[in-house]
Every structure is written in C-alpha cells, then in structure tokens.
Design a protein around this motif. Sequence first.
Motif, PDB file in Angstrom:
ATOM      1  N   ARG A   1     -28.234  25.794 -42.874  1.00 22.19           N
ATOM      2  CA  ARG A   1     -28.810  27.107 -43.202  1.00 22.19           C
ATOM      3  C   ARG A   1     -28.764  27.361 -44.694  1.00 22.19           C
ATOM      4  O   ARG A   1     -29.709  27.913 -45.272  1.00 22.19           O
ATOM      5  CB  ARG A   1     -28.079  28.201 -42.427  1.00 22.19           C
ATOM      6  N   GLN A   2     -27.679  26.941 -45.346  1.00 21.79           N
ATOM      7  CA  GLN A   2     -27.598  27.074 -46.801  1.00 21.79           C
ATOM      8  C   GLN A   2     -28.599  26.154 -47.495  1.00 21.79           C
ATOM      9  O   GLN A   2     -29.260  26.532 -48.464  1.00 21.79           O
ATOM     10  CB  GLN A   2     -26.186  26.746 -47.273  1.00 21.79           C
ATOM     11  N   GLY A   3     -28.686  24.931 -46.994  1.00 22.60           N
ATOM     12  CA  GLY A   3     -29.608  23.976 -47.598  1.00 22.60           C
ATOM     13  C   GLY A   3     -31.052  24.417 -47.486  1.00 22.60           C
ATOM     14  O   GLY A   3     -31.835  24.339 -48.453  1.00 22.60           O
ATOM     15  N   TYR A   4     -31.444  24.903 -46.311  1.00 23.75           N
ATOM     16  CA  TYR A   4     -32.812  25.381 -46.135  1.00 23.75           C
ATOM     17  C   TYR A   4     -33.074  26.626 -46.987  1.00 23.75           C
ATOM     18  O   TYR A   4     -34.177  26.803 -47.521  1.00 23.75           O
ATOM     19  CB  TYR A   4     -33.077  25.694 -44.662  1.00 23.75           C
ATOM     20  N   ALA A   5     -32.080  27.504 -47.120  1.00 23.59           N
ATOM     21  CA  ALA A   5     -32.278  28.698 -47.929  1.00 23.59           C
ATOM     22  C   ALA A   5     -32.577  28.323 -49.377  1.00 23.59           C
ATOM     23  O   ALA A   5     -33.456  28.917 -50.009  1.00 23.59           O
ATOM     24  CB  ALA A   5     -31.017  29.574 -47.866  1.00 23.59           C
ATOM     25  N   ALA A   6     -31.875  27.303 -49.903  1.00 19.71           N
ATOM     26  CA  ALA A   6     -32.141  26.856 -51.262  1.00 19.71           C
ATOM     27  C   ALA A   6     -33.533  26.238 -51.371  1.00 19.71           C
ATOM     28  O   ALA A   6     -34.249  26.456 -52.367  1.00 19.71           O
ATOM     29  CB  ALA A   6     -31.068  25.858 -51.694  1.00 19.71           C
ATOM     30  N   LEU A   7     -33.942  25.490 -50.362  1.00 21.40           N
ATOM     31  CA  LEU A   7     -35.263  24.885 -50.388  1.00 21.40           C
ATOM     32  C   LEU A   7     -36.363  25.943 -50.378  1.00 21.40           C
ATOM     33  O   LEU A   7     -37.339  25.858 -51.117  1.00 21.40           O
ATOM     34  CB  LEU A   7     -35.442  23.966 -49.173  1.00 21.40           C
TER      35      LEU A   7
END
Length: 284
Positions: free
Chosen positions: A274-280
């Motif tokens: 979820r953190q990784g997708y938010a940054a993307l």
Amino acid sequence: MPLAAMNASDRILIAGCGDVGLRAARLLASRGAQVWGLRRSLPPGPAPLSWIAADLRQPATLAALPPGITHLAYLPTPGARSPEAYRGVFIDGLRNLMAALDPATLRRVVLVSSTAVYGEHEGAWVDELTPTGPLSFNGEILCEAEAWLAAQPVPSVSLRLAGLYGPGRLQLIARLREGRARAPRHPVHWANRMHVDDAAGALAHLLNLPDPAPVYLGCDDTPLPLHELYAALAEMAGAPAPGEGPAPGAVGSKRLSNARLRASGYALRWPDARQGYAALLKDA
C-alpha cells in the motif's frame, strides 16, 4: 538497502536482463562489479553494463560469452505463457548457458523463480521449508529448474518472487479504474507482493551474500487479503470500490514469509504494497 562492495574481479552475467535485471545491474555496477546483460534483442540507450545479444535456446549464440564469469543471475522471460515457452528458457536455456560458462570461475548462480511453486494453503503461512506443490505448469517447470540447478557442482540459490509491482507495472490500477478488478471476500484470498526495486535489490544481495541458504522467498512484510488490497488501491486511485469475484486461478491462497531474507541482512524499502503503490500513484 546498502550492498556490500563488489570486487573489480567480479564478472557478473545477468541472463534475461529485463526490468528487474537492469535494476540489479545498476546496483551491482555501482558497487564496482563488471556486469554483462544477455537478451535476445538489445534495448536502445546507454546502460551501466555491456550487452550480449544471444538466445538461450540456441547454444550456438552463446559461443562468444565473456570469459571468466564469476556470478550468474538467471531470470529469463518466456516468450509466451505455455509449457513449451517456459521449458525452452527455464530448462533448455539454463542447461545451455551453464554448459557455455566456465565452471572453474563460476562461484554463484542465482535463479529467479516464483512462488508459483507452492500450492493451495488456504491462507496459512508459507516459507522456504514448506513443501512445493504447484497448481500449474509454470510452477512445475520452475520446480524442475530449481532441482536441476541445485544438483550442479556450482553453488546456487533460488529466489522465489511474489507478484511484482512498480514503475511500468500498473495494470492492476488500470483494471480498478475501469471497474474490472474483482476479489473474493469469503473465503479470503491472500495476496503477496514485492516492489520491483526490492526484488532487484534482493537479487543483487544474494549474488554477493556469504554462505547463503539454497532458497529464499522474495516478498514484502505484509500479506493482505486481496479484497483489502484492492479496496485500498481503488481509494488511492480514485477508482470505484471493487466488486466481489473469484480468486485468481492456479495461484493458491497463502501468506508468504520473508523472514529468511530479512535474517540474511536484507532490508526492504517498501515493506507494505500500500505504501509502495501510494508512492507510485503520487509520481504518476
């Protein structure tokens, strides 16, 4: 994570050097290694490595490999999702390449495999000691490739990667925005992910790790119920809430543990998808 410095004498071949391989090559080259990337067709533009055009399925094209390769990362992409395509690169191609390399200088091989080697576990935790039981031909062929490589006289490691996401891998976001993504709620189907940069970092880490175990799982810290992951991503992307639907086929519901990879000293940049997708999505 910071990688240990490589030696200038380290000569690394990345066979099947696509997105993950190129990211790993950048890390390895920045630590002082000499890196070659092998592909069927060479990409345009500069890169921190030397390119080799060859077909793993055609032994004659492997005759001009650089001498003295010390480390091999093997992560080809099959040309099609079929048993013939998978066997061509993961069985025939691996054997062809290993026959073309000098066993006197080769110190480590890392085979990038997949968590498709596991079967249905109904949400239970799975680690490297869990027996394999693939549900489809791709997992069966990867199990065969792992076993063949482990029987060779060269030290080797299999890195079993979960589903990757990252730059250029936003098909799930597109499906959510189009209202086409579905996930079951009862029973829960567990999802496991890994950011492509963390996958590349794990590959580079294992190429240079003293006394590695024979197998590592490559996944983040946070298995999630698939419907919860989809709902979180839909909210981030401004997409409609995903509806209920069947689980993905032939993957099985399981929670993958990366405890062995963590214990080896590897630290993920993105421990929760979820953190990784938010940054993307912020950068998109």
